[in-house]
Design a protein around this motif. Structure first.
Motif, PDB file in Angstrom:
ATOM      1  N   LYS A   1      55.092  30.959  20.614  1.00  0.00           N
ATOM      2  CA  LYS A   1      55.452  31.735  19.421  1.00  0.00           C
ATOM      3  C   LYS A   1      55.454  33.232  19.710  1.00  0.00           C
ATOM      4  CE  LYS A   1      54.333  28.554  15.657  1.00  0.00           C
ATOM      5  NZ  LYS A   1      53.498  28.314  14.462  1.00  0.00           N
ATOM      6  N   LYS A   2      54.558  33.673  20.584  1.00  0.00           N
ATOM      7  CA  LYS A   2      54.573  35.079  21.016  1.00  0.00           C
ATOM      8  C   LYS A   2      55.874  35.382  21.761  1.00  0.00           C
ATOM      9  CE  LYS A   2      49.717  36.420  21.440  1.00  0.00           C
ATOM     10  NZ  LYS A   2      48.704  37.000  22.349  1.00  0.00           N
ATOM     11  N   ALA A   3      56.317  34.423  22.569  1.00  0.00           N
ATOM     12  CA  ALA A   3      57.578  34.591  23.297  1.00  0.00           C
ATOM     13  C   ALA A   3      58.741  34.697  22.317  1.00  0.00           C
ATOM     14  CB  ALA A   3      57.798  33.417  24.251  1.00  0.00           C
ATOM     15  N   VAL A   4      58.766  33.819  21.306  1.00  0.00           N
ATOM     16  CA  VAL A   4      59.827  33.845  20.291  1.00  0.00           C
ATOM     17  C   VAL A   4      59.865  35.206  19.602  1.00  0.00           C
ATOM     18  CG1 VAL A   4      60.562  32.890  18.057  1.00  0.00           C
ATOM     19  CG2 VAL A   4      59.843  31.351  19.900  1.00  0.00           C
ATOM     20  N   ALA A   5      58.681  35.744  19.272  1.00  0.00           N
ATOM     21  CA  ALA A   5      58.606  37.050  18.605  1.00  0.00           C
ATOM     22  C   ALA A   5      59.209  38.158  19.469  1.00  0.00           C
ATOM     23  CB  ALA A   5      57.154  37.384  18.259  1.00  0.00           C
ATOM     24  N   GLU A   6      58.971  38.104  20.781  1.00  0.00           N
ATOM     25  CA  GLU A   6      59.542  39.113  21.693  1.00  0.00           C
ATOM     26  C   GLU A   6      61.061  38.956  21.775  1.00  0.00           C
ATOM     27  OE1 GLU A   6      58.083  41.656  23.119  1.00  0.00           O
ATOM     28  OE2 GLU A   6      56.028  41.130  22.554  1.00  0.00           O
ATOM     29  N   TYR A   7      61.527  37.705  21.876  1.00  0.00           N
ATOM     30  CA  TYR A   7      62.967  37.459  21.994  1.00  0.00           C
ATOM     31  C   TYR A   7      63.722  37.861  20.724  1.00  0.00           C
ATOM     32  CZ  TYR A   7      61.747  34.630  26.123  1.00  0.00           C
ATOM     33  OH  TYR A   7      61.278  34.206  27.338  1.00  0.00           O
ATOM     34  N   LYS A   8      63.066  37.757  19.586  1.00  0.00           N
ATOM     35  CA  LYS A   8      63.707  38.086  18.303  1.00  0.00           C
ATOM     36  C   LYS A   8      64.003  39.577  18.152  1.00  0.00           C
ATOM     37  CE  LYS A   8      62.387  34.459  15.023  1.00  0.00           C
ATOM     38  NZ  LYS A   8      61.546  34.141  13.849  1.00  0.00           N
ATOM     39  N   THR A   9      63.376  40.404  18.986  1.00  0.00           N
ATOM     40  CA  THR A   9      63.551  41.856  18.839  1.00  0.00           C
ATOM     41  C   THR A   9      64.954  42.316  19.226  1.00  0.00           C
ATOM     42  OG1 THR A   9      62.663  42.220  21.075  1.00  0.00           O
ATOM     43  CG2 THR A   9      61.101  42.331  19.221  1.00  0.00           C
TER      44      THR A   9
END
Length: 353
Positions: free
Chosen positions: A170-178
């Motif tokens: 989920k941390k990875a998803v948050a970074e990719y969403k930027t």
């Protein structure tokens, strides 16, 4: 006079054609950026051509090496993938290109993660995290930070620690969403979301898994990300089977199977055959069950043979390097002893004189 002008004009045309015919090496690499999964052979061809160019700057050389590493990873030639990623990471480190060094480490970690060599993967991952922490412009390496989170999440998932896996994915998803306009970032987001869904399945949270797989399908279709969609349909089919929706499962599995044939992903095909056999049992179709089970066993044997051969190759190369190092050390020792004896003999000879 007119003839001279014509000569100059044709010379100018000739030079212009040559000028525009010589493509920038970075442009050549950019042209095959999105073919790493669909056409890795083309990527290898272009990257090797770029590496043969004269006066190639270090950043482009590193980029070409990483393209080769990713392409060979797609071809499941992990030996060459590791070779080129280690080479690129070394050049990046020597030239203090921290962002590219982290990128190289990401590729290396991914190879070891796929080969289930988790201790090696984690050692490189810790190094990548330390470099990311020391990098002053965090916003410019969000993709790399996202990759670090994703790879750590995947290692925890393979070690059956789903809670930690979900946390880092989920941390990875948050970074990719930027970066919603960056196709690669969106594609990475889809892959991370898929794995969150699989973790939910492992935990028995079927509803949560279905929700995230459905969202990933919508996102994957927007960018035509077939690589991710194959696994998304597989995940959704697994959820269907677990709640006894066999017809929906069959549709999703067959959709994923078509994508797997297009991508040539043996791991996806193996998993699909396994779940197709499960769904056949649920539908009481024994003939299809035996057919899919045979295909699953054959695919699994092929993968295990490939991985065993690769691991034996790594052990052989490691033993070879160790033997060579021992030989060099022994040779050095004998040279030192011989030199020392000669010096003693000369000293004694001098004293007698």
């Amino acid at each position: 006079m007119l003839i001279h002008y014509r000569k100059y004009y044709f010379l100018l045309c000739f030079l212009s054609i040559n000028l525009f015919g010589q493509k920038n090496p970075d442009s050549l690499l950019s042209a095959v950026r999105f073919q790493l999964s669909s056409n890795p052979d083309k990527v290898v061809e272009v990257a090797e051509k770029v590496l043969k160019l004269d006066n190639l700057n270090k950043k482009t050389e590193i980029r070409a090496l990483f393209y080769l590493a990713n392409a060979y990873s797609g071809k499941r030639n992990y030996k060459k993938a590791l070779q080129y990623s280690l080479q690129g990471e070394k050049i990046a480190g020597e030239n203090h290109y921290i962002d590219r060094q982290i990128g190289g480490l990401n590729i290396i970690i991914q190879q070891y993660e796929q080969l289930r060599m988790y201790d090696r993967a984690l050692s490189y991952l810790n190094k990548a995290d330390d470099l990311a922490e020391s990098y002053p412009q965090r916003d410019s390496i969000r993709k790399l930070i996202g990759n670090n989170y994703y790879l750590r999440g995947m290692i925890y998932r393979h070690q059956f620690n789903n809670e930690l896996a979900i946390k880092f994915l989920k941390k990875a998803v948050a970074e990719y969403k930027t970066e919603p306009n960056d196709l690669q970032m969106v594609a990475n987001q889809c892959i991370a979301m898929d794995n969150v869904g699989f973790c939910y399945l492992d935990q028995g949270k079927i509803d949560s898994a279905q929700v995230i797989f459905s969202k990933t399908i919508i996102l994957g279709k927007k960018i035509n990300n077939n690589n991710s969609l194959g696994y998304t349909y597989l995940g959704l089919a697994q959820a269907n089977i677990l709640i006894n929706k066999t017809n929906e499962a069959e549709y999703n599995l067959n959709t994923a199977l078509l994508l797997s044939k297009e991508l040539g992903d043996p791991n996806l095909s193996k998993d699909l055959y396994k779940w197709l056999s499960y769904n056949s049992i649920a539908k009481n179709d024994l003939e299809s069950y035996h057919e899919y089970l045979k295909r699953y066993v054959d695919a699994d044997n092929d993968i295990q043979k490939f991985e065993k051969d690769f691991m034996n190759n790594i052990i052989f190369e490691s033993d070879k390097r160790s033997t060579e190092k021992t030989r060099i050390n022994s040779q050095s020792f004998y040279i030192k002893i011989s030199t020392l004896l000669i010096l003693h003999i000369l000293a004694i000879y001098y004293l007698f004189l």
